[in-house]
Design a protein around this motif. Structure first.
Motif, PDB file in Angstrom:
ATOM      1  N   GLY A   9      -0.392  18.958 -24.347  1.00 54.32           N
ATOM      2  CA  GLY A   9      -0.248  19.047 -25.792  1.00 54.32           C
ATOM      3  C   GLY A   9      -1.205  18.110 -26.499  1.00 54.32           C
ATOM      4  N   VAL A  10      -1.384  18.325 -27.796  1.00 50.98           N
ATOM      5  CA  VAL A  10      -2.241  17.484 -28.618  1.00 50.98           C
ATOM      6  C   VAL A  10      -1.680  17.461 -30.039  1.00 50.98           C
ATOM      7  CG1 VAL A  10      -3.823  19.354 -29.291  1.00 50.98           C
ATOM      8  CG2 VAL A  10      -4.647  17.016 -29.276  1.00 50.98           C
ATOM      9  N   ASP A  11      -1.842  16.352 -30.728  1.00 49.22           N
ATOM     10  CA  ASP A  11      -1.466  16.253 -32.140  1.00 49.22           C
ATOM     11  C   ASP A  11      -2.646  16.796 -32.944  1.00 49.22           C
ATOM     12  OD1 ASP A  11      -0.983  15.565 -34.779  1.00 49.22           O
ATOM     13  OD2 ASP A  11      -0.170  13.586 -34.288  1.00 49.22           O
ATOM     14  N   ALA A  12      -2.578  18.061 -33.334  1.00 49.06           N
ATOM     15  CA  ALA A  12      -3.698  18.719 -34.011  1.00 49.06           C
ATOM     16  C   ALA A  12      -4.037  18.078 -35.354  1.00 49.06           C
ATOM     17  CB  ALA A  12      -3.399  20.203 -34.202  1.00 49.06           C
ATOM     18  N   GLY A  13      -3.062  17.440 -35.977  1.00 53.99           N
ATOM     19  CA  GLY A  13      -3.317  16.798 -37.264  1.00 53.99           C
ATOM     20  C   GLY A  13      -4.013  15.462 -37.153  1.00 53.99           C
ATOM     21  N   ALA A  14      -3.947  14.826 -35.981  1.00 56.98           N
ATOM     22  CA  ALA A  14      -4.518  13.487 -35.816  1.00 56.98           C
ATOM     23  C   ALA A  14      -5.639  13.428 -34.791  1.00 56.98           C
ATOM     24  CB  ALA A  14      -3.418  12.510 -35.400  1.00 56.98           C
ATOM     25  N   ALA A  15      -5.910  14.512 -34.098  1.00 53.44           N
ATOM     26  CA  ALA A  15      -6.938  14.504 -33.053  1.00 53.44           C
ATOM     27  C   ALA A  15      -8.300  14.142 -33.642  1.00 53.44           C
ATOM     28  CB  ALA A  15      -7.016  15.878 -32.386  1.00 53.44           C
ATOM     29  N   PRO A  16      -9.029  13.210 -33.014  1.00 51.57           N
ATOM     30  CA  PRO A  16     -10.359  12.848 -33.527  1.00 51.57           C
ATOM     31  C   PRO A  16     -11.341  13.999 -33.298  1.00 51.57           C
ATOM     32  CG  PRO A  16      -9.920  11.713 -31.459  1.00 51.57           C
ATOM     33  CD  PRO A  16      -8.657  12.447 -31.829  1.00 51.57           C
ATOM     34  N   LEU A  17     -12.179  14.252 -34.304  1.00 53.84           N
ATOM     35  CA  LEU A  17     -13.176  15.321 -34.230  1.00 53.84           C
ATOM     36  C   LEU A  17     -14.555  14.755 -34.559  1.00 53.84           C
ATOM     37  CD1 LEU A  17     -11.276  18.140 -36.175  1.00 53.84           C
ATOM     38  CD2 LEU A  17     -11.386  17.808 -33.703  1.00 53.84           C
ATOM     39  N   ALA A  18     -15.575  15.263 -33.899  1.00 54.14           N
ATOM     40  CA  ALA A  18     -16.960  14.823 -34.138  1.00 54.14           C
ATOM     41  C   ALA A  18     -17.614  15.755 -35.158  1.00 54.14           C
ATOM     42  CB  ALA A  18     -17.747  14.827 -32.832  1.00 54.14           C
ATOM     43  N   HIS A  19     -17.909  15.217 -36.332  1.00 56.76           N
ATOM     44  CA  HIS A  19     -18.503  15.998 -37.428  1.00 56.76           C
ATOM     45  C   HIS A  19     -20.014  16.091 -37.307  1.00 56.76           C
ATOM     46  CE1 HIS A  19     -15.298  16.786 -40.470  1.00 56.76           C
ATOM     47  NE2 HIS A  19     -14.652  16.047 -39.590  1.00 56.76           N
TER      48      HIS A  19
END
Length: 115
Positions: A9-19
């Motif tokens: 599972g993953v917290d989709a609202g808090a997962a770090p993303l590379a912009h």
């Protein structure tokens, strides 16, 4: 962050993303950036997280349903011409292959997409 394994599972609202910056030919106003993370491909259907920072950009859509997790935006449907919509947390939207849109993000928008 990589794709999810079965049972993971993953917290989709808090997962770090590379912009990354959008291509200049897609930017209409500002300097928006986007990030995408594929979570899984199930039976040929992609599921992932997508995020855009404030600004306005054009896009040509794929067949997709998405759910907004956070942020706010106005989506204008350029072709075919349809009424614009406002989206925010909890909004569920269906886009069609080839539809041309303009996204005006006023608060960084994060969504889960199914395409």
């Amino acid at each position: 962050m990589s794709g999810l394994a079965p049972g993971e599972g993953v917290d989709a609202g808090a997962a770090p993303l590379a912009h990354e910056p959008l291509p200049t030919d897609e930017v209409i106003i500002g300097a928006p950036t986007t990030a995408v993370h594929d979570l899984a491909t199930i039976g040929g259907v992609e599921v992932g997280i997508w995020e855009m920072t404030p600004g306005t950009a054009s896009d040509t859509e794929v067949d997709e349903v998405f759910v907004v997790l956070s942020g706010h935006a106005r989506i204008e449907f350029v072709e075919p011409a349809l009424p614009a919509i406002e989206v925010g947390p909890g909004s569920v939207v269906r886009l069609a292959e080839g539809q041309r849109t303009a996204w005006t993000v006023t608060e960084t928008l994060r969504k889960i997409y199914i395409a």
